[in-house]
Design an enzyme around this catalytic site. Structure first.
Site, short mmCIF file in Angstrom:
data_model
loop_
_atom_site.label_atom_id
_atom_site.label_comp_id
_atom_site.label_asym_id
_atom_site.label_seq_id
_atom_site.Cartn_x
_atom_site.Cartn_y
_atom_site.Cartn_z
CE1 TYR A 1 -3.09 -2.98 0.42
CE2 TYR A 1 -3.44 -2.39 2.71
CZ TYR A 1 -3.71 -3.20 1.64
OH TYR A 1 -4.59 -4.23 1.79
CB SER B 1 -13.43 -5.14 -0.94
OG SER B 1 -14.18 -4.41 -1.88
CG LEU C 1 -18.49 -0.94 3.29
CD1 LEU C 1 -18.33 0.51 3.72
CD2 LEU C 1 -19.77 -1.54 3.86
#
Length: 277
Positions: free
Chosen positions: A53, A190, A192
């Protein structure tokens, strides 16, 4: 009233993992630092990041700025599959500690299976990091059931979680069933569906009964399943706080089934113990 609270945890392999975590994928720099600070202020005690990230330093800055003791926060990071070789894995984990500004990683995951390095070599390195006190608990991410079974067989210490995409549109029935049998948690990234749950009329309808949003219903659906941890990402303060506001209501057994039926029939194992009233 549900017994779940924001400090609820999932137990697996000797680890006590806060059931709601704060995901940081695709957030970097000051935006990430500020979001982490907001999350900790809102009551999150689980932070999820990864070397991939490129935001571990920003996460560490948010952790330092927040008025929360380090030992109250469960920090998760991940080794890139490109760093799966023994020495590379050791270097990756120590680099993560340095960037995060912490001495020990609460949970270290292999971000995905490596195509180049045998799994046993990476697990030997991660187990060594545990022996050295650099890492408390270990797990994997994006592993299939057979890959997870191999990890369990190869590791000297418990695999405490498998982090995978899981939301009302993307089921993980076979994997969750195996995790339940093996005493492993499933961490839903993830959760949502990158915001797509917000526009689902079925989730909205359930939410209206409780005065909640579709996103809060999706998170509640995950958290009411046994051994499931959810790590929603948010970059605005309102969304950070709204995602944490999913502990003052409870979905009935029928409502749980309604959410499952968005993508298929309900698996019986995922509804054990749910109130059908």
């Amino acid at each position: 009233m549900s017994q779940l609270t924001i400090d609820s945890t999932v137990s697996a392999g000797g680890a006590s993992i806060p059931a709601l975590g704060f995901g940081t994928a695709r957030i970097t720099g000051e935006d990430c630092t500020q979001a982490v600070e907001w999350a900790l202020e809102a009551g999150y005690r689980h932070l999820d990041t990864a070397t991939m990230y490129d935001n571990e330093s920003a996460v560490g800055d948010g952790l330092e700025r927040a008025d929360v003791p380090r030992d109250e926060v469960f920090v998760v990071t991940k080794i890139d599959p490109e760093d799966a070789a023994f020495d590379d894995a050791l270097e990756s984990a120590q680099g993560s500690c340095d960037r995060l500004g912490i001495e020990t990683i609460d949970l270290l995951l292999l971000h995905a299976p490596s195509d180049e390095v045998p799994l046993e070599i990476t697990l030997d390195a991660i187990n060594h990091l545990q022996d050295e006190g650099v890492v408390d608990h270990i797990g994997v991410s994006n592993f299939s059931v057979p890959e997870l079974e191999e990890a369990v067989d190869r590791s000297e210490t418990p695999i405490v979680t498998n982090q995978v995409k899981y939301n009302p549109f993307n089921r993980q029935d076979a994997l969750l069933e195996y995790c339940l049998e093996a005493g492993i948690s499933l961490t839903a990234y993830s959760p949502l569906a990158r915001g797509d749950v917000a526009d689902d009329e079925r989730l909205e309808s359930i939410g209206e009964r409780h005065g909640k949003s579709a996103a809060q219903v999706a998170l509640r659906w995950l958290l009411q399943q046994p051994s499931v941890v959810a790590i929603p990402k948010a970059s605005s303060r309102d969304h950070v706080e709204a995602n944490a506001d999913c502990f003052d209501f409870e979905l009935s057994g029928e409502e749980m089934r309604e959410v499952f039926e968005i993508s298929g029939e309900s698996p019986a194992f995922a509804l054990e113990g749910d109130d059908e009233s």
